[in-house]
Scaffold this active site. Structure first.
Site, PDB file in Angstrom:
ATOM      1  N   VAL A 127       0.873  -1.180   0.000  1.00 44.93           N
ATOM      2  CA  VAL A 127       0.000   0.000   0.000  1.00 44.93           C
ATOM      3  C   VAL A 127       0.905   1.223   0.000  1.00 44.93           C
ATOM      4  O   VAL A 127       1.916   1.256   0.720  1.00 44.93           O
ATOM      5  CB  VAL A 127      -0.897   0.019   1.257  1.00 44.93           C
ATOM      6  CG1 VAL A 127      -1.635   1.339   1.393  1.00 44.93           C
ATOM      7  CG2 VAL A 127      -1.895  -1.125   1.206  1.00 44.93           C
ATOM      8  N   PHE A 128       0.548   2.224  -0.809  1.00 42.01           N
ATOM      9  CA  PHE A 128       1.305   3.479  -0.831  1.00 42.01           C
ATOM     10  C   PHE A 128       0.539   4.528  -0.035  1.00 42.01           C
ATOM     11  O   PHE A 128      -0.631   4.783  -0.296  1.00 42.01           O
ATOM     12  CB  PHE A 128       1.485   3.958  -2.281  1.00 42.01           C
ATOM     13  CG  PHE A 128       2.206   5.271  -2.402  1.00 42.01           C
ATOM     14  CD1 PHE A 128       3.570   5.360  -2.138  1.00 42.01           C
ATOM     15  CD2 PHE A 128       1.527   6.427  -2.777  1.00 42.01           C
ATOM     16  CE1 PHE A 128       4.236   6.578  -2.248  1.00 42.01           C
ATOM     17  CE2 PHE A 128       2.187   7.643  -2.891  1.00 42.01           C
ATOM     18  CZ  PHE A 128       3.550   7.722  -2.630  1.00 42.01           C
ATOM     19  N   GLY A 129       1.210   5.141   0.936  1.00 44.11           N
ATOM     20  CA  GLY A 129       0.610   6.210   1.740  1.00 44.11           C
ATOM     21  C   GLY A 129       1.252   7.541   1.409  1.00 44.11           C
ATOM     22  O   GLY A 129       2.484   7.642   1.347  1.00 44.11           O
ATOM     23  N   TYR A 130       0.426   8.557   1.186  1.00 44.54           N
ATOM     24  CA  TYR A 130       0.953   9.886   0.821  1.00 44.54           C
ATOM     25  C   TYR A 130       0.407  11.003   1.710  1.00 44.54           C
ATOM     26  O   TYR A 130       0.808  12.153   1.589  1.00 44.54           O
ATOM     27  CB  TYR A 130       0.610  10.192  -0.656  1.00 44.54           C
ATOM     28  CG  TYR A 130      -0.880  10.159  -0.917  1.00 44.54           C
ATOM     29  CD1 TYR A 130      -1.521   8.966  -1.237  1.00 44.54           C
ATOM     30  CD2 TYR A 130      -1.653  11.310  -0.795  1.00 44.54           C
ATOM     31  CE1 TYR A 130      -2.892   8.924  -1.434  1.00 44.54           C
ATOM     32  CE2 TYR A 130      -3.018  11.274  -0.989  1.00 44.54           C
ATOM     33  CZ  TYR A 130      -3.633  10.078  -1.315  1.00 44.54           C
ATOM     34  OH  TYR A 130      -4.992  10.036  -1.499  1.00 44.54           O
ATOM     35  N   GLY A 131      -0.549  10.669   2.583  1.00 46.67           N
ATOM     36  CA  GLY A 131      -1.150  11.677   3.466  1.00 46.67           C
ATOM     37  C   GLY A 131      -1.017  11.212   4.900  1.00 46.67           C
ATOM     38  O   GLY A 131       0.086  10.906   5.368  1.00 46.67           O
ATOM     39  N   SER A 132      -2.142  11.086   5.577  1.00 49.88           N
ATOM     40  CA  SER A 132      -2.068  10.671   6.983  1.00 49.88           C
ATOM     41  C   SER A 132      -1.497   9.260   7.133  1.00 49.88           C
ATOM     42  O   SER A 132      -0.968   8.916   8.193  1.00 49.88           O
ATOM     43  CB  SER A 132      -3.449  10.751   7.646  1.00 49.88           C
ATOM     44  OG  SER A 132      -4.310   9.773   7.117  1.00 49.88           O
ATOM     45  N   GLU A 148     -10.470   5.144   5.280  1.00 53.59           N
ATOM     46  CA  GLU A 148     -10.438   5.980   4.067  1.00 53.59           C
ATOM     47  C   GLU A 148     -11.796   5.985   3.355  1.00 53.59           C
ATOM     48  O   GLU A 148     -11.861   6.205   2.147  1.00 53.59           O
ATOM     49  CB  GLU A 148      -9.334   5.466   3.120  1.00 53.59           C
ATOM     50  CG  GLU A 148      -7.953   5.372   3.730  1.00 53.59           C
ATOM     51  CD  GLU A 148      -7.369   6.723   4.152  1.00 53.59           C
ATOM     52  OE1 GLU A 148      -7.655   7.720   3.480  1.00 53.59           O
ATOM     53  OE2 GLU A 148      -6.669   6.776   5.184  1.00 53.59           O
TER      54      GLU A 148
HETATM   55  C1  SIN Z   1      -3.090   8.469   2.375  1.00 51.04           C
HETATM   56  O1  SIN Z   1      -2.566   8.924   3.387  1.00 51.04           O
HETATM   57  O2  SIN Z   1      -2.437   7.713   1.608  1.00 51.04           O
HETATM   58  C2  SIN Z   1      -4.516   8.766   2.025  1.00 51.04           C
HETATM   59  C3  SIN Z   1      -5.007  10.109   2.439  1.00 51.04           C
HETATM   60  C4  SIN Z   1      -5.096  10.326   3.913  1.00 51.04           C
HETATM   61  O3  SIN Z   1      -5.599   9.461   4.640  1.00 51.04           O
HETATM   62  O4  SIN Z   1      -4.659  11.388   4.386  1.00 51.04           O
END
Ligand code: SIN
Length: 169
Positions: A5-10, A81
């Protein structure tokens, strides 16, 4: 069976799920933008906050963190999400150059909570004023900016918003 899984925010900094491996990573063709409304974490349905989603951007690189998880963890992530994000599969490059397929949660412009672009000063004011069950929208932005800096990632959109938010407070 494990999945990336790629995470880019929280998902970069709030790791409330088990994982087998965590490693810096990037994907290509996407940019991080504070264009998604948050009804359930950093705002409410009546007064949505603003959180990040990914917007298609040819050739652009988005840096974040990859997690190797078991299938069972998707239940938790799908719930977390759930406000407009869909799972999308994409190619991802890990920091050690491994090429893998990853799932990324993207809130596309067609979802009910999408807010879209606004001039940055308005975005910053909106974030400064929003609160939700997971805390203040301000904390979301500042923690994301700090986490990106810690990873050595430069994201102009996020850092400009951080500067505006801090100069207003
Ligand atoms: C993420 O972090 O990959 C999705 C957006 C979020 O939950 O901030």
């Amino acid at each position: 069976m494990s999945h990336w899984v790629f995470g880019y925010g929280s998902l970069i900094y709030k790791v409330d799920f088990p994982f087998l491996e965590r490693v810096e990573a990037h994907i290509v063709g996407w940019e991080r933008r504070f264009w998604q409304g948050s009804h359930d974490h950093r705002g409410t349905p009546e007064a949505p906050g603003r959180v990040v989603t990914l917007v298609a951007a040819t050739g652009k690189r988005c840096d974040g963190v990859a997690y190797c998880i078991t299938e069972a963890v998707f239940d938790h992530l799908d719930h977390r999400e759930k406000n407009g994000y869909q799972r999308v599969d994409t190619a991802m490059t890990l920091a050690d150059e491994r090429q893998v397929t990853a799932t990324v949660y993207i809130a596309d412009p067609g979802n009910h909570a999408f807010l879209g672009p606004e001039p940055l000063p308005e975005l910053a004011r909106h974030i400064a004023a929003s609160h939700g069950p997971s805390g203040s929208n301000r904390e979301y932005l500042l923690t994301l900016a700090a986490s990106l800096r810690e990873l050595g990632v430069h994201d102009q959109h996020v850092f400009d918003l951080e500067t505006l938010l801090l100069s207003d407070s």
